[in-house]
Design an enzyme around this catalytic site. Structure first.
Site, mmCIF file in Angstrom:
data_model
loop_
_atom_site.group_PDB
_atom_site.id
_atom_site.type_symbol
_atom_site.label_atom_id
_atom_site.label_comp_id
_atom_site.label_asym_id
_atom_site.label_seq_id
_atom_site.Cartn_x
_atom_site.Cartn_y
_atom_site.Cartn_z
ATOM 1 N N HIS A 100 0.922 -1.013 -0.010
ATOM 2 C CA HIS A 100 -0.050 0.081 0.230
ATOM 3 C C HIS A 100 0.990 1.374 0.022
ATOM 4 O O HIS A 100 2.002 1.248 0.676
ATOM 5 C CB HIS A 100 -0.887 0.006 1.380
ATOM 6 C CG HIS A 100 -1.803 -1.145 1.808
ATOM 7 N ND1 HIS A 100 -1.262 -1.996 2.359
ATOM 8 C CD2 HIS A 100 -3.136 -0.865 1.502
ATOM 9 C CE1 HIS A 100 -2.226 -2.910 2.483
ATOM 10 N NE2 HIS A 100 -3.487 -2.497 1.994
ATOM 11 N N ASP A 103 2.390 2.125 3.489
ATOM 12 C CA ASP A 103 3.243 1.163 3.996
ATOM 13 C C ASP A 103 4.684 1.619 3.678
ATOM 14 O O ASP A 103 5.561 1.293 4.360
ATOM 15 C CB ASP A 103 3.409 -0.394 3.346
ATOM 16 C CG ASP A 103 1.809 -0.910 3.295
ATOM 17 O OD1 ASP A 103 1.169 -0.543 4.391
ATOM 18 O OD2 ASP A 103 1.679 -1.609 2.501
ATOM 19 N N GLU A 231 -10.949 -7.096 -3.856
ATOM 20 C CA GLU A 231 -10.677 -8.050 -2.619
ATOM 21 C C GLU A 231 -11.878 -7.996 -1.670
ATOM 22 O O GLU A 231 -12.130 -7.268 -1.076
ATOM 23 C CB GLU A 231 -9.440 -7.793 -1.997
ATOM 24 C CG GLU A 231 -9.074 -8.944 -0.756
ATOM 25 C CD GLU A 231 -7.814 -8.678 0.001
ATOM 26 O OE1 GLU A 231 -6.873 -7.995 -0.801
ATOM 27 O OE2 GLU A 231 -7.588 -8.830 1.063
ATOM 28 N N ASP A 306 -9.980 -11.626 11.962
ATOM 29 C CA ASP A 306 -9.243 -11.428 10.862
ATOM 30 C C ASP A 306 -7.704 -11.595 11.270
ATOM 31 O O ASP A 306 -6.959 -10.547 11.365
ATOM 32 C CB ASP A 306 -9.296 -10.268 9.862
ATOM 33 C CG ASP A 306 -8.590 -10.744 8.500
ATOM 34 O OD1 ASP A 306 -8.301 -11.755 8.143
ATOM 35 O OD2 ASP A 306 -8.530 -9.528 7.814
ATOM 36 N N ASP A 338 -0.388 -12.215 2.906
ATOM 37 C CA ASP A 338 -1.130 -10.996 3.498
ATOM 38 C C ASP A 338 -1.109 -11.471 5.198
ATOM 39 O O ASP A 338 -2.189 -11.273 5.799
ATOM 40 C CB ASP A 338 -2.476 -10.629 3.250
ATOM 41 C CG ASP A 338 -2.993 -9.568 3.750
ATOM 42 O OD1 ASP A 338 -2.403 -8.754 4.788
ATOM 43 O OD2 ASP A 338 -4.054 -8.817 3.240
HETATM 44 C C1 XUL Z 1 -7.272 -6.449 4.992
HETATM 45 C C2 XUL Z 1 -6.755 -7.012 3.919
HETATM 46 C C3 XUL Z 1 -5.755 -5.873 3.106
HETATM 47 C C4 XUL Z 1 -5.732 -5.925 1.622
HETATM 48 C C5 XUL Z 1 -5.129 -5.062 0.855
HETATM 49 O O1 XUL Z 1 -8.343 -7.529 5.745
HETATM 50 O O2 XUL Z 1 -6.671 -8.060 3.537
HETATM 51 O O3 XUL Z 1 -4.633 -5.962 3.771
HETATM 52 O O4 XUL Z 1 -5.210 -7.326 1.304
HETATM 53 O O5 XUL Z 1 -5.539 -3.720 1.122
HETATM 54 CO CO CO Z 2 -5.684 -9.004 1.970
#
Ligand code: XUL
Ligand code: CO
Length: 436
Positions: A100, A103, A231, A306, A338
């Protein structure tokens, strides 16, 4: 560059299942051929920037636990961070990374400064990518951390926030394009609601549709050849997110005429939050021609959060890998981790161990799924289950012009009386388990 962050840990190599070296791959052998392609080509693994280099071990009850030799607030810190990031990519030998904007550089005082910082880092990345051969799986804009985005980005009730988000995405698409990114991801971090009492659903979804349409237009205007990926995630941080799951996003894309422009980046943990299995999301997306890429991190099944953990159960991933192999792979997508190490895992080496274990699990699942396909019995059973549909009379029912009356007449004429047949679930499950 200063002292290596990972000390004397050598570049990680494949040493096979018998190796006792914790810093070696036991299943992931990048050059090994599986169904005609190398493991590295099937999996296309990526290190994510955020959890490894931007998160310092905070949780909602606790302060940072990680000591890192960079800061997130200055460009000097950003350059030091980039040095460590590329040290990590090359130590692991992973071909890709993902980031991102927030980041990789500090936001600075305003959007202009943010854009300038990002452009400077883009040049630094370009040089490092050239030197190391590491590529960009995807870039994305962080439209959820800053307080301005607390009520959403594209779906915000304040049009100025929509405008700010649009400008930010433009900058990151430019950066991703310049770096030859294979994809660009949009995760609608706060595109949803906390309460319907203050929310105009129709308006917010229309704003999101318009926003995404402009992203598509801009992608074509600058000639970005990567794939745009949405996503899905059902909730967290907001109570309800509009990109709930693969099926919901497909419906949204169709509503705005974008279903041939955008694909999906599916995350294991997000599927679980939506009360789906991961293979459900994969199979559904693949059946719609929408499966673009994967975030391979899993959730803890008990916590309901999560938790972004590294995959550690190969058996669980085999069905997903089966559908991925059947569609011929994910490229230009890949397997992004991730994932984050746990808050108590404070040593630099822990970052490597997480990725080593994660990719080993994916590689083991890949091999098992390939054996399942090569053996042929599994696909033969699936084909046999639908074999009745090969008959011309069956095919005719699916053609345009077929009518209920005609079919009813044929049922009477041919005295059709279907007999139940076993779905053989246990047969399929046992066959799958043979290849673990
Ligand atoms: C959040 C998530 C993010 C995306 C990118 O749950 O998965 O990190 O992958 O913004
Ligand atoms: Co993600």
């Amino acid at each position: 560059m200063s002292k290596p962050f990972f000390g004397d840990i050598k570049p990680v190599k494949y040493e096979g299942p018998k190796s006792d070296n914790p810093y070696a791959f036991r299943h992931y052998d990048p050059k090994k051929l599986v169904m005609g392609k190398t493991m590295a080509d099937w999996l296309r693994p990526a290190v994510c920037y955020w959890h490894n280099f931007a998160w310092l071990g905070t949780d909602m009850f606790g302060a940072p636990t990680f000591e890192r030799p960079w800061d997130g607030e200055t460009m000097k810190g950003a350059r030091a961070k980039a040095d460590v990031a590329f040290e990590m990519f090359t130590t692991l030998g992973f071909p890709f990374f993902a980031f991102h904007d927030r980041d990789v550089v500090p936001e600075g005082a305003n959007l202009a400064e943010f854009g300038k910082n990002l452009a400077e880092m883009t040049d630094i990345f370009a040089k490092k990518m050239h030197e190391t051969g590491v590529k960009l799986l995807w870039g994305t804009a962080n439209l959820f951390s800053h307080p301005r985005y607390m009520s959403g980005a594209a779906t915000n009730p304040d049009p100025d926030v929509f405008a700010y988000a649009a400008a930010q995405v433009k900058n990151v698409l430019d950066a991703t394009h310049k770096l030859g990114g294979a994809n660009y991801v949009l995760w609608g971090g706060r595109e949803g609601y906390e309460t319907l009492l203050n929310t105009d659903l129709r308006r917010e979804q229309e704003q999101a549709g318009r926003f995404l349409s402009m992203v598509v237009d801009y992608k074509h205007k600058i000639g970005f050849k990567g794939v745009l990926l949405v996503e899905p995630k059902p909730q967290e941080p907001t109570k309800h997110q509009y990109d709930f799951d693969a099926a919901t996003v497909f419906g949204f894309l169709q509503r705005f005429g974008l279903e041939r422009e955008v694909k999906l980046n599916l995350e294991v943990g997000h599927a679980v939050l939506a009360h789906h299995s991961f293979e459900h999301e994969i199979a559904l997306a693949s059946s719609l021609g929408m499966l673009g890429s994967i975030d391979a991190n899993r959730n803890d099944y008990q916590s309901g959060w999560d938790t972004d953990q590294f995959p550690n159960n190969a058996a669980e991933l085999v069905p997903a890998l089966y559908f991925i192999l059947k569609q011929g792979g994910l490229a230009p997508g890949g397997f992004n981790f991730d994932s984050k190490v746990r808050r108590q895992s404070i040593d630099p080496g822990d970052l490597l161990l997480g990725h080593i274990g994660g990719i080993d699990v994916c590689a083991a699942a890949l091999v098992a799924a390939a054996h399942l396909i090569e053996d042929g019995k599994f696909d033969a059973a699936r084909a046999e289950r639908y074999a009745g549909w090969d008959k011309p009379s069956a095919q005719a029912m699916l053609k345009k012009g077929a009518t209920l009356e005609e079919i009813a007449a044929r049922v009477a004429r041919e005295k059709i009386d279907p007999k139940p047949r076993s779905g053989r679930q246990e047969f399929y499950e046992n066959l799958l388990n043979r290849y673990l």
